[in-house]
Design a protein around this motif. Structure first.
Motif, PDB file in Angstrom:
ATOM      1  N   ALA A  95     -26.785  33.718  28.644  1.00 27.07           N
ATOM      2  CA  ALA A  95     -25.783  35.178  30.108  1.00 27.07           C
ATOM      3  C   ALA A  95     -25.442  35.692  28.638  1.00 27.07           C
ATOM      4  CB  ALA A  95     -26.115  35.983  30.758  1.00 27.07           C
ATOM      5  N   THR A  96     -23.420  35.509  28.304  1.00 24.32           N
ATOM      6  CA  THR A  96     -22.984  36.427  27.829  1.00 24.32           C
ATOM      7  C   THR A  96     -23.355  36.316  25.899  1.00 24.32           C
ATOM      8  OG1 THR A  96     -21.183  35.361  29.324  1.00 24.32           O
ATOM      9  CG2 THR A  96     -20.739  36.207  26.874  1.00 24.32           C
ATOM     10  N   ALA A  97     -23.823  34.460  25.264  1.00 24.08           N
ATOM     11  CA  ALA A  97     -24.163  34.892  23.985  1.00 24.08           C
ATOM     12  C   ALA A  97     -25.722  35.173  24.056  1.00 24.08           C
ATOM     13  CB  ALA A  97     -24.351  32.970  24.300  1.00 24.08           C
ATOM     14  N   ALA A  98     -26.219  35.535  24.982  1.00 22.88           N
ATOM     15  CA  ALA A  98     -27.622  36.250  24.762  1.00 22.88           C
ATOM     16  C   ALA A  98     -26.755  38.070  24.741  1.00 22.88           C
ATOM     17  CB  ALA A  98     -28.344  36.202  25.579  1.00 22.88           C
ATOM     18  N   SER A  99     -26.406  38.836  25.231  1.00 19.30           N
ATOM     19  CA  SER A  99     -25.516  40.068  25.548  1.00 19.30           C
ATOM     20  C   SER A  99     -25.201  40.426  24.153  1.00 19.30           C
ATOM     21  CB  SER A  99     -24.460  40.004  26.445  1.00 19.30           C
ATOM     22  OG  SER A  99     -23.925  41.206  26.391  1.00 19.30           O
ATOM     23  N   VAL A 100     -24.005  39.303  23.784  1.00 15.77           N
ATOM     24  CA  VAL A 100     -23.379  39.843  22.498  1.00 15.77           C
ATOM     25  C   VAL A 100     -24.771  39.854  20.852  1.00 15.77           C
ATOM     26  CG1 VAL A 100     -21.436  38.453  20.236  1.00 15.77           C
ATOM     27  CG2 VAL A 100     -21.265  38.655  23.228  1.00 15.77           C
ATOM     28  N   GLU A 101     -25.191  38.979  21.349  1.00 15.84           N
ATOM     29  CA  GLU A 101     -26.283  38.843  19.805  1.00 15.84           C
ATOM     30  C   GLU A 101     -26.959  40.029  19.917  1.00 15.84           C
ATOM     31  OE1 GLU A 101     -29.959  36.428  18.989  1.00 15.84           O
ATOM     32  OE2 GLU A 101     -29.214  35.356  19.828  1.00 15.84           O
ATOM     33  N   GLY A 102     -27.283  40.742  21.764  1.00 19.54           N
ATOM     34  CA  GLY A 102     -28.387  42.310  21.620  1.00 19.54           C
ATOM     35  C   GLY A 102     -27.555  42.656  21.220  1.00 19.54           C
ATOM     36  N   GLY A 103     -25.540  42.658  21.035  1.00 17.77           N
ATOM     37  CA  GLY A 103     -25.094  44.357  21.106  1.00 17.77           C
ATOM     38  C   GLY A 103     -24.644  44.030  19.287  1.00 17.77           C
ATOM     39  N   THR A 104     -25.169  42.800  18.081  1.00 16.91           N
ATOM     40  CA  THR A 104     -25.100  42.267  17.638  1.00 16.91           C
ATOM     41  C   THR A 104     -26.159  42.984  16.514  1.00 16.91           C
ATOM     42  OG1 THR A 104     -23.505  40.691  17.383  1.00 16.91           O
ATOM     43  CG2 THR A 104     -24.831  41.112  15.149  1.00 16.91           C
ATOM     44  N   THR A 105     -27.199  42.562  16.965  1.00 18.44           N
ATOM     45  CA  THR A 105     -28.477  43.545  16.857  1.00 18.44           C
ATOM     46  C   THR A 105     -27.999  45.477  16.328  1.00 18.44           C
ATOM     47  OG1 THR A 105     -29.832  41.779  17.463  1.00 18.44           O
ATOM     48  CG2 THR A 105     -30.475  43.971  16.571  1.00 18.44           C
ATOM     49  N   LEU A 106     -27.820  45.697  17.595  1.00 19.31           N
ATOM     50  CA  LEU A 106     -27.447  47.266  17.713  1.00 19.31           C
ATOM     51  C   LEU A 106     -26.160  47.282  17.026  1.00 19.31           C
ATOM     52  CD1 LEU A 106     -27.720  49.892  19.542  1.00 19.31           C
ATOM     53  CD2 LEU A 106     -26.313  48.926  21.207  1.00 19.31           C
ATOM     54  N   LEU A 107     -25.053  46.501  17.053  1.00 20.94           N
ATOM     55  CA  LEU A 107     -24.268  47.182  15.695  1.00 20.94           C
ATOM     56  C   LEU A 107     -24.313  47.709  14.714  1.00 20.94           C
ATOM     57  CD1 LEU A 107     -21.163  47.733  16.233  1.00 20.94           C
ATOM     58  CD2 LEU A 107     -21.002  45.043  15.211  1.00 20.94           C
ATOM     59  N   ALA A 108     -25.306  46.455  13.665  1.00 30.88           N
ATOM     60  CA  ALA A 108     -25.883  46.600  12.825  1.00 30.88           C
ATOM     61  C   ALA A 108     -26.541  47.447  12.457  1.00 30.88           C
ATOM     62  CB  ALA A 108     -27.180  45.405  12.549  1.00 30.88           C
ATOM     63  N   SER A 109     -27.445  47.935  13.494  1.00 30.17           N
ATOM     64  CA  SER A 109     -28.756  49.049  13.245  1.00 30.17           C
ATOM     65  C   SER A 109     -27.392  50.752  13.330  1.00 30.17           C
ATOM     66  CB  SER A 109     -29.196  49.530  14.198  1.00 30.17           C
ATOM     67  OG  SER A 109     -30.383  48.482  13.929  1.00 30.17           O
ATOM     68  N   LEU A 110     -26.698  50.530  14.097  1.00 29.63           N
ATOM     69  CA  LEU A 110     -25.408  51.737  13.986  1.00 29.63           C
ATOM     70  C   LEU A 110     -24.649  51.791  13.088  1.00 29.63           C
ATOM     71  CD1 LEU A 110     -24.604  51.908  17.683  1.00 29.63           C
ATOM     72  CD2 LEU A 110     -25.826  53.568  16.447  1.00 29.63           C
ATOM     73  N   ARG A 111     -24.639  51.017  12.242  1.00 37.38           N
ATOM     74  CA  ARG A 111     -23.540  50.763  11.081  1.00 37.38           C
ATOM     75  C   ARG A 111     -23.703  51.217   9.311  1.00 37.38           C
ATOM     76  NH1 ARG A 111     -19.978  45.438   8.053  1.00 37.38           N
ATOM     77  NH2 ARG A 111     -18.839  46.758   7.135  1.00 37.38           N
ATOM     78  N   SER A 112     -25.568  51.431   9.771  1.00 36.25           N
ATOM     79  CA  SER A 112     -25.765  51.757   8.794  1.00 36.25           C
ATOM     80  C   SER A 112     -26.000  53.360   8.295  1.00 36.25           C
ATOM     81  CB  SER A 112     -27.431  51.292   8.552  1.00 36.25           C
ATOM     82  OG  SER A 112     -27.550  49.460   8.592  1.00 36.25           O
ATOM     83  N   ALA A 113     -26.546  53.744  10.253  1.00 42.97           N
ATOM     84  CA  ALA A 113     -26.603  55.462  10.669  1.00 42.97           C
ATOM     85  C   ALA A 113     -25.043  55.630  10.075  1.00 42.97           C
ATOM     86  CB  ALA A 113     -26.783  55.556  11.857  1.00 42.97           C
ATOM     87  N   LEU A 114     -24.001  54.805  10.583  1.00 43.44           N
ATOM     88  CA  LEU A 114     -22.667  55.740  10.196  1.00 43.44           C
ATOM     89  C   LEU A 114     -22.176  55.407   9.167  1.00 43.44           C
ATOM     90  CD1 LEU A 114     -20.115  56.094  11.542  1.00 43.44           C
ATOM     91  CD2 LEU A 114     -18.959  54.053  11.494  1.00 43.44           C
ATOM     92  N   GLU A 115     -22.416  54.768   8.278  1.00 41.02           N
ATOM     93  CA  GLU A 115     -21.862  54.251   6.221  1.00 41.02           C
ATOM     94  C   GLU A 115     -23.068  55.314   6.224  1.00 41.02           C
ATOM     95  OE1 GLU A 115     -19.890  53.323   4.930  1.00 41.02           O
ATOM     96  OE2 GLU A 115     -20.254  50.839   6.463  1.00 41.02           O
ATOM     97  N   ARG A 116     -24.203  56.495   6.649  1.00 41.20           N
ATOM     98  CA  ARG A 116     -24.636  57.016   5.984  1.00 41.20           C
ATOM     99  C   ARG A 116     -23.893  58.660   6.782  1.00 41.20           C
ATOM    100  NH1 ARG A 116     -29.252  54.456   7.325  1.00 41.20           N
ATOM    101  NH2 ARG A 116     -29.535  55.845   9.225  1.00 41.20           N
ATOM    102  N   GLU A 117     -23.187  59.124   7.456  1.00 38.40           N
ATOM    103  CA  GLU A 117     -22.503  60.009   7.947  1.00 38.40           C
ATOM    104  C   GLU A 117     -21.098  59.796   7.236  1.00 38.40           C
ATOM    105  OE1 GLU A 117     -23.715  62.965   9.857  1.00 38.40           O
ATOM    106  OE2 GLU A 117     -25.456  60.876   9.735  1.00 38.40           O
ATOM    107  N   LEU A 118     -20.765  59.248   6.873  1.00 42.27           N
ATOM    108  CA  LEU A 118     -18.860  58.860   6.111  1.00 42.27           C
ATOM    109  C   LEU A 118     -18.268  60.077   5.289  1.00 42.27           C
ATOM    110  CD1 LEU A 118     -18.498  55.089   6.430  1.00 42.27           C
ATOM    111  CD2 LEU A 118     -17.255  56.934   7.931  1.00 42.27           C
ATOM    112  N   PRO A 119     -19.506  59.917   4.561  1.00 43.14           N
ATOM    113  CA  PRO A 119     -18.997  61.140   2.837  1.00 43.14           C
ATOM    114  C   PRO A 119     -18.695  62.387   3.492  1.00 43.14           C
ATOM    115  CG  PRO A 119     -21.447  60.073   2.002  1.00 43.14           C
ATOM    116  CD  PRO A 119     -20.441  59.488   4.031  1.00 43.14           C
ATOM    117  N   ALA A 120     -19.872  63.227   4.870  1.00 47.77           N
ATOM    118  CA  ALA A 120     -19.583  63.930   4.670  1.00 47.77           C
ATOM    119  C   ALA A 120     -18.781  64.304   6.132  1.00 47.77           C
ATOM    120  CB  ALA A 120     -20.660  64.922   6.497  1.00 47.77           C
ATOM    121  N   ALA A 121     -17.685  63.181   7.321  1.00 41.26           N
ATOM    122  CA  ALA A 121     -16.931  63.242   7.716  1.00 41.26           C
ATOM    123  C   ALA A 121     -15.705  62.958   6.986  1.00 41.26           C
ATOM    124  CB  ALA A 121     -16.944  61.397   8.177  1.00 41.26           C
ATOM    125  N   VAL A 122     -15.612  61.907   5.766  1.00 45.65           N
ATOM    126  CA  VAL A 122     -14.104  62.597   4.331  1.00 45.65           C
ATOM    127  C   VAL A 122     -13.947  63.914   4.341  1.00 45.65           C
ATOM    128  CG1 VAL A 122     -13.734  62.135   2.320  1.00 45.65           C
ATOM    129  CG2 VAL A 122     -14.592  60.483   4.101  1.00 45.65           C
TER     130      VAL A 122
END
Length: 397
Positions: free
Chosen positions: A3-30
């Motif tokens: 269950a822990t491994a599955a949870s981490v795998e699910g978190g990693t999938t969400l992490l990738a989606s959020l990272r893409s969205a985050l990278e788009r926000e960084l120029p404005a954040a600077v």
């Protein structure tokens, strides 16, 4: 798969989606970081900074609740359990010496502790969470008065808003020039000390300096008190424990030929364990009074209790470390210090994680220096650390 491994795998999938969205926000954040840095507000007067951030979150934050006078909690996402992420609003009474085009335009005020970086990173994360389906709600904690008493974090911790927003855990990230860029400390357990202030007054009997036998000299008494206090930690505290007792200010008198009636000192007390904290408080008062009495004077000590020990939640720190690595950051060696942060009040109220993000702070870089200026890349690194902590908290919650 566990269950822990599955949870981490699910978190990693969400992490990738959020990272893409985050990278788009960084120029404005600077760009936001530059605006914040140019217009710093001191502790207790952060209203303009708060309003600027809320304007940046317009259309992103669904509800905004005032807290702590000049702070706010801004909720991103719908109802249900949420993750809190803290950003500090206040600057310091420091004169900036960086010379950058976006240096402080307010003399004697500066974001010399990286709070401008933290806030810009937090806004980027909020916008990324808003843009990504299937995310857990995030509550941006726009906290006042991190640098002074009374603590803004304590106001938030004691507020019913934590319960009203169903916040399950709290994440923070702070720039740290003692770590190399790309390194992040997510250390389980104790990472910062409890911090208290003391104010000491030695009272004697003043008079003409030519007739010392007719006076009780509080300056001489205070000098001996200061020396004696250096032995409280080395001789009264268990050497396997840790504490700091530092005298930082001294003041007495107004004329070279006059023995004053009183002399004053103030300083800091730092400790990693509640029992040691209480012991040092007690011994400080005892030593000051007894040494002063030996010089025919009297001493009084007033102690202002500040932040408690900051303890990182073990599960949250461990899970965040996994996601930091997935984001390409390096989890550093365990980092603990006798520095203090009022985030500790929040971490007492709920499971909490304070991470330290390595930065290049410029020449002679040190926190609270007029020359401290992390590069703009620090916005990205802090935002990624906050992202790792947010996903870890959402995963565990």
């Amino acid at each position: 798969m566990t269950a822990t491994a599955a949870s981490v795998e699910g978190g990693t999938t969400l992490l990738a989606s959020l990272r893409s969205a985050l990278e788009r926000e960084l120029p404005a954040a600077v760009g936001l970081r530059h605006r914040l840095h140019a217009a710093p507000d001191l502790s207790g007067a952060e209203g303009p900074t708060r309003d600027l951030l809320l304007a940046e979150l317009a259309g992103v934050a669904g509800t905004v609740d005032p807290v702590g006078g000049t702070g706010a909690l801004a909720r991103v996402g719908g109802p249900g359990p949420a993750v809190g992420v803290r950003g500090e609003l206040d600057a310091l009474a420091v004169t900036e010496e960086t010379g950058v085009p976006w240096a402080s335009n307010r003399p004697g005020r500066m974001h010399a502790c990286g709070h401008d970086v933290h806030l810009a990173a937090l806004v980027a994360l909020c916008r990324a969470v808003h843009a990504t389906p299937g995310t857990v709600p995030l509550v941006a904690m726009l906290q006042p008065r991190e640098e002074t008493y009374p603590s803004g974090a304590r106001d938030i911790a004691e507020s019913p808003l934590l319960r009203d927003h169903e916040i399950t855990s709290i994440v923070g990230a702070h720039v740290q020039p003692t770590l190399a860029r790309g390194q992040v400390a997510a250390t389980p357990g104790t990472v910062n000390a409890a911090a208290d202030e003391f104010h000491l007054v030695v009272r004697g009997r003043g008079g003409h300096a030519a007739y010392p036998h007719l006076t009780s000299d509080p300056v001489l008494a205070l000098a001996h008190v200061v020396v004696a206090l250096q032995h409280v930690v080395s001789r009264d505290v268990d050497p396997t424990s840790s504490a700091v007792l530092g005298v930082s200010t001294l003041s007495a008198g107004s004329a070279p030929n006059v023995v004053p009636d009183e002399a004053r000192a103030s300083g800091t007390l730092r400790s990693m364990r509640p029992s040691i904290r209480d012991q040092v408080h007690t011994r400080l008062g005892e030593v000051a009074d007894l040494v002063a009495r030996a010089h025919n004077c009297r001493a009084t000590v007033e102690i202002t209790r500040g932040e408690p020990v900051l303890d990182n939640d073990h599960a949250l720190a461990t899970r965040a470390g996994t996601f930091l690595t997935a984001l390409g950051l390096t989890v550093s060696r365990p980092l603990t210090s006798f520095g203090a942060d009022d985030f500790s009040y929040l971490a007492e109220a709920l499971p909490g994680l304070m991470m330290f993000v390595g930065v290049d702070g410029g020449p002679q870089a040190r926190l609270h220096s007029g020359r401290f200026l992390p590069g703009d890349e620090a916005v990205r690194d802090v935002a990624l650390a906050m992202l790792a902590g947010y996903v870890a908290a959402a995963d565990l919650g």
